[in-house]
Every structure is written in structure tokens, then in C-alpha cells.
Design a protein around this motif. Structure first.
Motif, mmCIF file in Angstrom:
data_model
loop_
_atom_site.group_PDB
_atom_site.id
_atom_site.type_symbol
_atom_site.label_atom_id
_atom_site.label_comp_id
_atom_site.label_asym_id
_atom_site.label_seq_id
_atom_site.Cartn_x
_atom_site.Cartn_y
_atom_site.Cartn_z
ATOM 1 N N VAL A 17 -37.366 -13.786 -80.953
ATOM 2 C CA VAL A 17 -36.100 -13.048 -80.852
ATOM 3 C C VAL A 17 -35.907 -12.520 -79.433
ATOM 4 O O VAL A 17 -34.807 -12.624 -78.861
ATOM 5 N N ASN A 18 -36.957 -11.967 -78.837
ATOM 6 C CA ASN A 18 -36.846 -11.483 -77.463
ATOM 7 C C ASN A 18 -36.617 -12.628 -76.484
ATOM 8 O O ASN A 18 -35.913 -12.457 -75.479
ATOM 9 N N GLY A 19 -37.176 -13.782 -76.763
ATOM 10 C CA GLY A 19 -36.903 -14.966 -75.944
ATOM 11 C C GLY A 19 -35.446 -15.379 -76.028
ATOM 12 O O GLY A 19 -34.827 -15.758 -75.025
ATOM 13 N N ILE A 20 -34.876 -15.275 -77.217
ATOM 14 C CA ILE A 20 -33.455 -15.593 -77.406
ATOM 15 C C ILE A 20 -32.585 -14.579 -76.668
ATOM 16 O O ILE A 20 -31.595 -14.948 -76.014
ATOM 17 N N VAL A 21 -32.951 -13.307 -76.738
ATOM 18 C CA VAL A 21 -32.208 -12.269 -76.012
ATOM 19 C C VAL A 21 -32.242 -12.568 -74.518
ATOM 20 O O VAL A 21 -31.214 -12.522 -73.836
ATOM 21 N N ALA A 22 -33.417 -12.893 -73.990
ATOM 22 C CA ALA A 22 -33.545 -13.227 -72.567
ATOM 23 C C ALA A 22 -32.688 -14.443 -72.215
ATOM 24 O O ALA A 22 -31.994 -14.448 -71.196
ATOM 25 N N ALA A 23 -32.734 -15.460 -73.061
ATOM 26 C CA ALA A 23 -31.945 -16.676 -72.811
ATOM 27 C C ALA A 23 -30.445 -16.379 -72.832
ATOM 28 O O ALA A 23 -29.694 -16.899 -71.992
ATOM 29 N N LEU A 24 -29.999 -15.547 -73.762
ATOM 30 C CA LEU A 24 -28.581 -15.174 -73.813
ATOM 31 C C LEU A 24 -28.191 -14.385 -72.564
ATOM 32 O O LEU A 24 -27.115 -14.603 -71.993
ATOM 33 N N TYR A 25 -29.047 -13.482 -72.139
ATOM 34 C CA TYR A 25 -28.771 -12.703 -70.929
ATOM 35 C C TYR A 25 -28.605 -13.642 -69.731
ATOM 36 O O TYR A 25 -27.666 -13.507 -68.949
ATOM 37 N N ILE A 26 -29.509 -14.599 -69.606
ATOM 38 C CA ILE A 26 -29.461 -15.556 -68.493
ATOM 39 C C ILE A 26 -28.204 -16.418 -68.577
ATOM 40 O O ILE A 26 -27.510 -16.619 -67.576
ATOM 41 N N ILE B 191 -36.312 -4.256 -75.592
ATOM 42 C CA ILE B 191 -36.530 -4.005 -74.169
ATOM 43 C C ILE B 191 -37.211 -5.200 -73.498
ATOM 44 O O ILE B 191 -36.899 -5.539 -72.363
ATOM 45 N N PHE B 192 -38.116 -5.852 -74.203
ATOM 46 C CA PHE B 192 -38.855 -6.976 -73.623
ATOM 47 C C PHE B 192 -37.935 -8.152 -73.291
ATOM 48 O O PHE B 192 -38.020 -8.723 -72.212
ATOM 49 N N GLY B 193 -37.049 -8.502 -74.203
ATOM 50 C CA GLY B 193 -36.123 -9.601 -73.970
ATOM 51 C C GLY B 193 -35.107 -9.283 -72.893
ATOM 52 O O GLY B 193 -34.765 -10.136 -72.071
ATOM 53 N N ILE B 194 -34.638 -8.033 -72.884
ATOM 54 C CA ILE B 194 -33.658 -7.630 -71.870
ATOM 55 C C ILE B 194 -34.290 -7.684 -70.482
ATOM 56 O O ILE B 194 -33.726 -8.263 -69.550
ATOM 57 N N VAL B 195 -35.465 -7.086 -70.337
ATOM 58 C CA VAL B 195 -36.129 -7.054 -69.023
ATOM 59 C C VAL B 195 -36.483 -8.465 -68.568
ATOM 60 O O VAL B 195 -36.296 -8.807 -67.389
ATOM 61 N N LEU B 196 -36.953 -9.289 -69.471
ATOM 62 C CA LEU B 196 -37.247 -10.680 -69.110
ATOM 63 C C LEU B 196 -35.968 -11.395 -68.670
ATOM 64 O O LEU B 196 -35.972 -12.139 -67.677
ATOM 65 N N GLY B 197 -34.872 -11.155 -69.374
ATOM 66 C CA GLY B 197 -33.588 -11.758 -69.004
ATOM 67 C C GLY B 197 -33.129 -11.307 -67.626
ATOM 68 O O GLY B 197 -32.670 -12.119 -66.815
ATOM 69 N N VAL B 198 -33.256 -10.020 -67.337
ATOM 70 C CA VAL B 198 -32.882 -9.494 -66.022
ATOM 71 C C VAL B 198 -33.765 -10.109 -64.936
ATOM 72 O O VAL B 198 -33.273 -10.564 -63.896
ATOM 73 N N PHE B 199 -35.071 -10.139 -65.197
ATOM 74 C CA PHE B 199 -36.017 -10.701 -64.218
ATOM 75 C C PHE B 199 -35.686 -12.158 -63.900
ATOM 76 O O PHE B 199 -35.560 -12.548 -62.737
#
Length: 161
Positions: free
Chosen positions: A8-17, A50-58
Motif C-alpha cells: 500500500v505504501n508503495g502504491i502511495v509512493a507511485a501515485l505521488y510520483i 508516512i512511509f509511502g508519502i516520504v518515499l514518493g517525495v524522495f
């Protein structure tokens, strides 16, 4: 973390990107409208996002930023600090809308870190840059509140492990 939570956090990061890539020209300037910042509201529903968001921002800053070194420090740092403040405050705040309003204000205020980054990188005036980046952040986060609220009605972010 459970496997499902990692996914789920990976999906959040991918959506952010993905959202950042679409609006790329408007996400890294003196006046920023990084629409993907609305995902910051996910921590209001569940702090583990928070993990997915920060990974997405990074990863967004790594792939798209014209000033990678600065953005990897200041941009990621601002997100981590603002998210942690929101998570800490959320313990004492009742009501989803109130938590989203606080989150919006925290992110808006902490844009001073991005203004400092832009001042160091491009010698832009600090106060004016803080104003312009804060206004952009406020607009995106304010518009993001009802968007995330409506999506949550369907997805139920707090129920996803």
C-alpha cells in the motif's frame, strides 16, 4: 510492517510520483502547485502512510527536481517534519476535518524550508518566496481536503493495512 502495508505504501509512493510527473513544471518553481501534496492528508487517516508519502517525495525529487541535492535535503526534510508534526497533533485533535485543516496549516507554515532552499539555490528573496510557496501549498492542500474525504468514503484509508 506487514506485506500488505508495504505494498500500500508503495502504491502511495507511485501515485505521488505519477501525479508529480504530470504537473512537473508547476512543482519545482518559486510558485509551486504540486498537486501530489494532497496525498499528505493520508496521515490524517492512518499514520503509517508516512512511509509511502516520504518515499514518493524522495523519488519525485530524485527523478524530476532541477536541484536534486537541495530537494533531497530540504524537500524531503520539510515533508518528514510536517508529517511528524501532524501525526503528533492528531493524537489530540478530534474530527477528520479538523485534523486535515491542521495538516494544511502545518504544511503551509513549513514551506519556509522550501523558501530557504530556493534562496540558497537561486538567490530568491526569502520572504516573498515563502509567501508564494506557502500560497501554492495552501491551495493544493485545501483543495485536497474534500478530494481525499470523498476518496476515503469509497476506499476507507484507515481500514487498509
Amino acid at each position: 510492517m506487514k506485506v500488505k502495508s508495504i505494498v500500500v505504501n508503495g502504491i502511495v509512493a507511485a501515485l505521488y510520483i505519477a501525479v508529480s510527473a504530470i504537473i512537473q513544471p508547476f512543482g519545482f518553481t518559486q510558485v509551486q502547485f504540486r498537486v501530489s501534496e494532497m496525498f499528505n492528508h493520508l496521515v490524517v487517516f492512518k499514520k503509517n502512510y508516512i512511509f509511502g508519502i516520504v518515499l514518493g517525495v524522495f523519488l519525485t525529487n530524485l527523478f524530476f527536481s532541477p536541484m536534486k541535492a537541495y530537494d533531497l535535503i530540504f524537500g524531503v526534510g520539510q515533508s518528514v517534519i510536517a508529517l511528524l508534526i501532524t501525526i503528533a497533533c492528531a493524537k489530540y485533535i478530534k474530527g477528520l476535518w479538523t485534523r486535515m485543516i491542521v495538516n494544511t496549516l502545518v504544511f503551509t507554515f513549513t514551506m519556509f524550508m522550501i523558501a530557504l532552499e530556493l534562496q540558497l539555490a537561486f538567490d530568491l528573496p526569502f520572504m516573498f518566496t515563502w509567501l508564494t510557496t506557502a500560497v501554492g501549498e495552501f491551495v493544493v492542500m485545501a483543495v485536497g481536503m474534500p478530494v481525499m474525504y470523498v476518496i476515503n468514503k469509497r476506499v476507507q484509508f484507515d481500514k487498509i493495512d
